[in-house]
Scaffold this motif. Structure first.
Motif, PDB file in Angstrom:
ATOM      1  N   GLU A 111       4.197  25.890  -6.478  1.00  0.00           N
ATOM      2  CA  GLU A 111       5.205  24.928  -6.044  1.00  0.00           C
ATOM      3  C   GLU A 111       4.541  23.813  -5.256  1.00  0.00           C
ATOM      4  O   GLU A 111       3.656  24.040  -4.435  1.00  0.00           O
ATOM      5  CB  GLU A 111       6.248  25.643  -5.188  1.00  0.00           C
ATOM      6  N   GLN A 112       4.995  22.580  -5.505  1.00  0.00           N
ATOM      7  CA  GLN A 112       4.388  21.433  -4.860  1.00  0.00           C
ATOM      8  C   GLN A 112       5.427  20.683  -4.028  1.00  0.00           C
ATOM      9  O   GLN A 112       6.627  20.809  -4.240  1.00  0.00           O
ATOM     10  CB  GLN A 112       3.798  20.494  -5.911  1.00  0.00           C
ATOM     11  N   GLN A 113       4.955  19.903  -3.086  1.00  0.00           N
ATOM     12  CA  GLN A 113       5.824  19.096  -2.252  1.00  0.00           C
ATOM     13  C   GLN A 113       6.163  17.800  -2.977  1.00  0.00           C
ATOM     14  O   GLN A 113       5.274  17.097  -3.448  1.00  0.00           O
ATOM     15  CB  GLN A 113       5.148  18.779  -0.908  1.00  0.00           C
ATOM     16  N   SER A 114       7.436  17.479  -3.084  1.00  0.00           N
ATOM     17  CA  SER A 114       7.846  16.300  -3.844  1.00  0.00           C
ATOM     18  C   SER A 114       7.861  15.057  -2.956  1.00  0.00           C
ATOM     19  O   SER A 114       8.376  15.093  -1.848  1.00  0.00           O
ATOM     20  CB  SER A 114       9.240  16.524  -4.433  1.00  0.00           C
ATOM     21  N   PRO A 115       7.292  13.934  -3.428  1.00  0.00           N
ATOM     22  CA  PRO A 115       7.297  12.683  -2.660  1.00  0.00           C
ATOM     23  C   PRO A 115       8.625  11.959  -2.819  1.00  0.00           C
ATOM     24  O   PRO A 115       8.746  10.954  -3.505  1.00  0.00           O
ATOM     25  CB  PRO A 115       6.141  11.902  -3.283  1.00  0.00           C
ATOM     26  N   LEU A 116       9.664  12.486  -2.194  1.00  0.00           N
ATOM     27  CA  LEU A 116      11.004  11.933  -2.322  1.00  0.00           C
ATOM     28  C   LEU A 116      11.174  10.672  -1.492  1.00  0.00           C
ATOM     29  O   LEU A 116      10.595  10.522  -0.419  1.00  0.00           O
ATOM     30  CB  LEU A 116      12.049  12.949  -1.866  1.00  0.00           C
ATOM     31  N   MET A 161       0.827  -1.213   0.000  1.00  0.00           N
ATOM     32  CA  MET A 161       0.000   0.000   0.000  1.00  0.00           C
ATOM     33  C   MET A 161       0.859   1.260   0.000  1.00  0.00           C
ATOM     34  O   MET A 161       0.561   2.235  -0.675  1.00  0.00           O
ATOM     35  CB  MET A 161      -0.927  -0.001   1.227  1.00  0.00           C
ATOM     36  N   LYS A 162       2.004   1.229   0.716  1.00  0.00           N
ATOM     37  CA  LYS A 162       2.885   2.389   0.754  1.00  0.00           C
ATOM     38  C   LYS A 162       3.437   2.706  -0.627  1.00  0.00           C
ATOM     39  O   LYS A 162       3.527   3.865  -1.036  1.00  0.00           O
ATOM     40  CB  LYS A 162       4.032   2.134   1.733  1.00  0.00           C
ATOM     41  N   ILE A 163       3.829   1.651  -1.368  1.00  0.00           N
ATOM     42  CA  ILE A 163       4.370   1.844  -2.716  1.00  0.00           C
ATOM     43  C   ILE A 163       3.310   2.433  -3.630  1.00  0.00           C
ATOM     44  O   ILE A 163       3.563   3.360  -4.399  1.00  0.00           O
ATOM     45  CB  ILE A 163       4.885   0.510  -3.279  1.00  0.00           C
ATOM     46  N   VAL A 164       2.082   1.904  -3.553  1.00  0.00           N
ATOM     47  CA  VAL A 164       0.992   2.410  -4.383  1.00  0.00           C
ATOM     48  C   VAL A 164       0.712   3.868  -4.068  1.00  0.00           C
ATOM     49  O   VAL A 164       0.543   4.704  -4.967  1.00  0.00           O
ATOM     50  CB  VAL A 164      -0.279   1.553  -4.175  1.00  0.00           C
ATOM     51  N   THR A 165       0.697   4.215  -2.791  1.00  0.00           N
ATOM     52  CA  THR A 165       0.428   5.600  -2.392  1.00  0.00           C
ATOM     53  C   THR A 165       1.495   6.534  -2.931  1.00  0.00           C
ATOM     54  O   THR A 165       1.205   7.623  -3.427  1.00  0.00           O
ATOM     55  CB  THR A 165       0.374   5.698  -0.852  1.00  0.00           C
ATOM     56  N   THR A 166       2.776   6.107  -2.843  1.00  0.00           N
ATOM     57  CA  THR A 166       3.862   6.939  -3.342  1.00  0.00           C
ATOM     58  C   THR A 166       3.777   7.149  -4.841  1.00  0.00           C
ATOM     59  O   THR A 166       3.977   8.247  -5.360  1.00  0.00           O
ATOM     60  CB  THR A 166       5.218   6.296  -2.988  1.00  0.00           C
ATOM     61  N   LEU A 167       3.430   6.082  -5.581  1.00  0.00           N
ATOM     62  CA  LEU A 167       3.315   6.200  -7.028  1.00  0.00           C
ATOM     63  C   LEU A 167       2.172   7.115  -7.418  1.00  0.00           C
ATOM     64  O   LEU A 167       2.279   7.915  -8.345  1.00  0.00           O
ATOM     65  CB  LEU A 167       3.119   4.815  -7.650  1.00  0.00           C
ATOM     66  N   ILE A 168       1.046   7.005  -6.700  1.00  0.00           N
ATOM     67  CA  ILE A 168      -0.088   7.893  -6.974  1.00  0.00           C
ATOM     68  C   ILE A 168       0.297   9.340  -6.727  1.00  0.00           C
ATOM     69  O   ILE A 168      -0.008  10.235  -7.512  1.00  0.00           O
ATOM     70  CB  ILE A 168      -1.307   7.506  -6.117  1.00  0.00           C
ATOM     71  N   ALA A 169       1.035   9.566  -5.627  1.00  0.00           N
ATOM     72  CA  ALA A 169       1.475  10.928  -5.311  1.00  0.00           C
ATOM     73  C   ALA A 169       2.399  11.462  -6.400  1.00  0.00           C
ATOM     74  O   ALA A 169       2.319  12.621  -6.798  1.00  0.00           O
ATOM     75  CB  ALA A 169       2.200  10.954  -3.957  1.00  0.00           C
ATOM     76  N   ALA A 170       3.268  10.602  -6.909  1.00  0.00           N
ATOM     77  CA  ALA A 170       4.182  11.030  -7.975  1.00  0.00           C
ATOM     78  C   ALA A 170       3.432  11.358  -9.250  1.00  0.00           C
ATOM     79  O   ALA A 170       3.741  12.324  -9.946  1.00  0.00           O
ATOM     80  CB  ALA A 170       5.224   9.944  -8.234  1.00  0.00           C
ATOM     81  N   LEU A 171       2.404  10.543  -9.587  1.00  0.00           N
ATOM     82  CA  LEU A 171       1.622  10.798 -10.788  1.00  0.00           C
ATOM     83  C   LEU A 171       0.849  12.101 -10.671  1.00  0.00           C
ATOM     84  O   LEU A 171       0.736  12.872 -11.623  1.00  0.00           O
ATOM     85  CB  LEU A 171       0.661   9.627 -11.042  1.00  0.00           C
ATOM     86  N   ILE A 172       0.327  12.360  -9.479  1.00  0.00           N
ATOM     87  CA  ILE A 172      -0.380  13.628  -9.249  1.00  0.00           C
ATOM     88  C   ILE A 172       0.598  14.789  -9.385  1.00  0.00           C
ATOM     89  O   ILE A 172       0.307  15.821  -9.981  1.00  0.00           O
ATOM     90  CB  ILE A 172      -1.038  13.639  -7.854  1.00  0.00           C
ATOM     91  N   LEU A 173       1.820  14.589  -8.842  1.00  0.00           N
ATOM     92  CA  LEU A 173       2.824  15.641  -8.872  1.00  0.00           C
ATOM     93  C   LEU A 173       3.213  16.005 -10.289  1.00  0.00           C
ATOM     94  O   LEU A 173       3.244  17.167 -10.674  1.00  0.00           O
ATOM     95  CB  LEU A 173       4.060  15.180  -8.088  1.00  0.00           C
TER      96      LEU A 173
END
Length: 402
Positions: free
Chosen positions: A25-30, A1-13
């Protein structure tokens, strides 16, 4: 679930629709990666080989000795560091850092060492490995002028079964002193075989800015080198030379910023190529207006599209750029912030659409932080930078899913 959430955040970004641009400016999911560098370490450099293996080099200070080391990323972890070279007579400049490159089993790296007691008297030293960096040959100097002048700001490129090195060369600055003047800095280059043989040594430009980094890329037509030029009237804008049919082209202006400045701004360009697409990023402060700019070419650097201003809110510069695909690139730069400075990045498309400006890290704006590094591997962007805290320098690395 953590990986999926991070990927979704990156796609939104980054955005699924390239037509949707935003200046917000947006916060980057590093994802922060444990650094392989220990102790007092700085001057990171990122590169990738033809198999998309990511390589990080850096320097570590230990008593009076300086050590150049490298590590390769294996999934999400850096390999154990391997020593490249060490010395007590090396020259260090916050903007003139060592580099490393791999092509097949062959590797090449460079560092700078003093050639005399003069403040800016140093030479480029190259060292090579034929076994993926396990063992390194004795270092050698690619320029044969023998003058106690400045040689540095190196760009290394893989080309066919060899490497190409370009550097700023100060031999003419020494030759003219006896005549009561000072000659100009030049850009020179040479091809280096797997056995260290130099061929095709060439003068690429006979008058350039004194201490801005060179940059380069391998296009479908061959190597290109970009750099900050210098006219007789002290206009210091970006130029390009291209290697075509065994010859270097005459210097060509990339874009006329008309930045007239009496001294070197220590802010060189970066370039990246994929297919016939070439992208170049640089900093300019013409008319007292600080800007980070990007320009694309659709034909390997022969012609250029309209310039795109990435940031004009008083950025510091120190740019990097990497192609994501043939139509899109990501650019990074250093910007001022309330607490000091921040590494920023943004996605830019060939048609000039700017998307997803983000902050990668907050750092000090001092020279000790050097130039942040960036590289793209597949669908991931990697960053490396120097953090200075309580007088101690350390290297940080992170990744971002696209």
């Amino acid at each position: 679930m953590k990986i999926v959430t991070t990927l979704i955040a990156a796609l939104i970004l980054f955005g699924c629709n390239p037509k949707q641009s935003t200046d917000a400016e947006q916060q980057s999911p590093l994802t922060h990666l444990a650094s392989p560098a220990v102790g007092n370490s700085s001057l990171p450099f990122l590169s990738k080989d033809q198999n998309n293996n990511l390589i990080l080099s850096w320097v570590e200070k230990e008593n009076d000795s300086t050590n150049l080391k490298f590590s390769t990323l294996d999934r999400d972890s850096w390999s154990a560091p391997i020593a490249v070279a060490s010395g007590t007579d090396w020259f260090f400049n916050w903007a003139d850092y060592p580099s490393i490159l791999r092509s097949g089993n062959q590797m090449i790296s460079h560092f700078l060492a003093k050639s005399s007691e003069g403040t800016y008297s140093y030479d480029v030293h190259l060292t090579q490995s034929g076994d993926n960096g396990q063992n390194w040959n004795s270092d050698f100097i690619p320029h044969n002028d023998g003058t106690p002048t400045e040689h540095g700001f190196v760009t290394l490129l893989p080309f066919e079964d060899q490497f190409f090195a370009a550097w700023l060369d100060g031999r003419n600055t020494e030759d003219s002193r006896e005549e009561g003047g000072r000659g100009a800095m030049t850009v020179r280059g040479a091809f280096i075989s797997a056995t260290g043989e130099l061929t095709g040594e060439a003068l690429l430009d006979d008058r350039v800015c004194d201490c801005c980094q060179t940059g380069g890329a391998i296009t479908e037509n061959g190597p290109i080198i970009v750099y900050r030029d210098r006219s007789e009237d002290e206009i210091r804008d970006m130029s390009i030379v291209r290697y075509l049919d065994g010859q270097w082209t005459a210097p060509q202006s990339i874009h006329n910023d008309d930045w007239k400045i009496a001294g070197c701004p220590v802010n060189g360009p970066k370039a990246s190529a994929l297919g016939s697409s070439l992208v170049i990023a640089w900093f300019s402060a013409a008319n007292q207006k600080s800007e980070v700019k990007v320009i694309f070419s659709n034909d390997n650097g022969e012609n250029f599209n309209e310039v795109v201003v990435i940031d004009n809110t008083k950025p510091i510069g120190r740019v990097d750029v990497a192609m994501i695909n043939e139509n899109t690139a990501i650019v990074s730069w250093l910007d001022k912030s309330a607490s000091g400075a921040k590494i920023k990045a943004a996605q830019i498309s060939r048609d000039g659409k700017l998307d997803n400006i983000m902050t990668i890290a907050e750092i000090s704006p001092s020279r000790k932080t050097g130039f942040p590094q960036m590289e793209v591997i597949g669908e991931t962007v990697y960053f490396a930078w120097t953090r200075v805290m309580d007088g101690e320098a350390s290297i940080k690395t992170a990744s971002l899913s696209i």
